[in-house]
Design an enzyme around this catalytic site. Structure first.
Site, short mmCIF file in Angstrom:
data_model
loop_
_atom_site.label_atom_id
_atom_site.label_comp_id
_atom_site.label_asym_id
_atom_site.label_seq_id
_atom_site.Cartn_x
_atom_site.Cartn_y
_atom_site.Cartn_z
N GLY A 70 37.09 35.73 34.10
CA GLY A 70 35.72 37.14 34.95
C GLY A 70 36.30 37.59 36.21
O GLY A 70 37.17 37.39 36.74
N GLY A 78 34.96 38.24 40.51
CA GLY A 78 33.66 38.30 41.53
C GLY A 78 33.95 38.14 43.15
O GLY A 78 34.90 39.43 42.92
N GLY A 79 32.73 37.95 43.81
CA GLY A 79 33.56 39.07 45.36
C GLY A 79 35.04 38.48 45.13
O GLY A 79 35.23 39.08 46.09
N GLY A 115 37.60 37.71 43.94
CA GLY A 115 39.10 38.00 43.23
C GLY A 115 38.34 37.89 41.88
O GLY A 115 37.76 37.82 41.18
N LYS A 146 43.16 32.08 39.92
CA LYS A 146 42.34 33.60 40.22
C LYS A 146 43.29 34.16 41.39
O LYS A 146 43.93 33.32 42.15
CB LYS A 146 41.61 32.53 41.13
N ASP A 183 29.12 26.14 47.45
CA ASP A 183 27.96 27.07 45.62
C ASP A 183 28.01 26.77 45.25
O ASP A 183 28.62 27.38 43.73
CB ASP A 183 29.00 28.25 45.93
#
Length: 437
Positions: free
Chosen positions: A27, A29-30, A32, A48, A142
């Site tokens: 996936g 994301g913001g 990485g 990541k 989060d």
């Protein structure tokens, strides 16, 4: 072993990072991109990789380093622990245990709300993870359904503490923005208060409500309406068992001081005055039959609260704990799997193999220059040791030279072995790093 949501690598994505082979993309994301990787032993990990625009921010990297250091202190109870981190190379990356299972968000979208015993197990597992995270002195910041994975051994919480590096004064987030997902943000955070452990407890209540009802407890038709409901409305918890509903309602209190702590949540869920997260995690592993657990085990599915009765002596301490997933099991013939072997460059086969030899010859002058650059770095190390302690900072020229040398040399080696899509040797100079005042 089925691998969830692992897509193929694109031609410009790396195949190797340090000692890890990258097998697929999990996936983006913001912060990485997350890759499925493999150690030399064959054990799978999640890698990541930090986005390049963030990797060029020295302030972000400094915060990120502190957060990763804190995250490595978190116990493994119901989490995906940080195994490794390399923040001084290009690109920076961190490595966590790979959790093979769908997210809670995807499970609820595909199958609907979790049934009673699965929902109890999820609530206990996420509370156990929060107790471990808060016990290390950090805040998740989060917590949401996509950050809860349903593995074969129970729910696991991922990405704890990492969001703090993004959400900081003068950080990469723009003015008026903050890190979080609208339906799971605590009301005090919306009012501008810092994110504390009580804010995670509020998010826990939202996650459990989502798992049990199929929708967040304050869901509005717009972000503005959702924020309004979080600040003023009562949560919608229709369908939750009365006992669990009472605990979730306490976690969703508008006043952070009135919310239970993660350990209090755990104690109330398992019916003990003081719950031991390690014992609870072992019991969840032994009794979990959630959506990520595959086929049912031989034992009947018990209610998770009944499986951890108030007397601690009722837990069989001689029962062996489940073996941690240090290696991937042998996949069945009809299960989807991911190619583990490193792709062999197609140009190294057939009549064009002689061009590969020419490619290698073109790299030789670069290798000579690299040796000279590293020799120069060795020479300047001694005076740097004498200067830096008195100036309190690295000379910008030295820092730029070291980073540029590292980046350029890695590109040259990747080009020589066909691990990059560049058609010509990397003669081009790298863009200069942005300076911060």
């Amino acid at each position: 072993m089925t691998t969830y949501a692992a897509g193929p690598l694109e031609h410009d994505e790396p195949r190797v990072l340090g000692p890890y082979r990258l097998l697929g993309r999990l996936g983006r994301g913001g912060m990485g991109t997350v890759y499925l990787g493999a150690e030399s032993t064959g054990r799978r990990v999640a890698v990541k990789v930090v986005n390049r625009e963030l990797a060029g921010e020295p302030a972000f990297l400094a915060r990120f380093r502190r957060e990763v250091t804190a995250a490595r202190r978190v116990h493994r109870f119901c989490t995906a622990p940080v195994l490794d981190a390399e923040l001084d190379q290009d690109p920076p990356y961190i490595v966590t245990e790979y959790i093979d299972g769908p997210s809670l968000e995807k499970t609820v979208q595909d199958r609907g709300p979790l049934p009673g015993s699965d929902l109890e197990g999820l609530a206990v597992g996420v509370a156990t993870a929060l107790a471990a995270i808060h016990g290390a002195g950090i805040v998740h910041r989060d917590l949401k359904p996509s950050n809860v994975l349903l593995s074969s051994t129970g729910p696991r919480v991922i990405d704890f503490g990492i969001a703090r590096a993004l959400d900081a004064p003068n950080g990469p987030t723009k003015t008026g923005q903050f890190v979080g997902t609208p339906a799971y943000i605590a009301p005090e955070v919306l009012r501008g208060a810092p994110v504390e452990q009580a804010s995670d407890v509020f998010s826990w209540g939202c996650v459990v409500a989502y798992a049990g009802t199929g929708h967040p407890p304050f869901q509005g038709k717009s972000v503005a309406e959702t924020f309004e409901r979080i600040g003023t409305a009562e949560p919608v918890l229709d369908g939750l068992d009365p006992r669990l509903r009472a605990i979730v309602t306490a976690a969703l209190s508008k006043d952070p001081a009135a919310r239970p702590t993660a350990r209090d949540l755990l104690a109330r869920l398992v019916g003990q005055e003081e719950a031991d997260p390690e014992r609870v995690a072992e019991t969840i592993s032994a009794t979990w039959h959630g959506p990520g657990g595959g086929k049912a085990k031989a034992a009947p599915r018990p209610d998770i609260a009944a499986s951890i009765p108030p007397p601690r002596t009722a837990i069989d301490v001689d029962e062996p704990a489940p073996t941690p997933p240090t290696a991937a099991p042998v996949p069945a013939a009809d299960e989807e799997t991911v190619l583990v072997d490193l792709p062999y460059p197609a140009t190294w086969r057939g009549p064009k193999r002689w061009f590969v030899l020419l490619r290698g010859l073109l790299v030789i002058p670069h290798l000579v220059v690299m040796l000279l650059m590293y020799a120069l770095l060795v020479l300047v190390m001694v005076p740097s040791w004498l200067v830096i302690p008195f100036t309190g900072r690295y000379p910008r020229a030295l820092y730029g030279f070291a980073v540029g040398c590292q980046r350029w040399s890695s590109r040259v080696v990747a080009y020589a072995f066909g691990l990059t899509g560049e058609m010509l040797p990397p003669f081009r100079s790298l863009p200069k790093a942005r300076r911060t005042s």
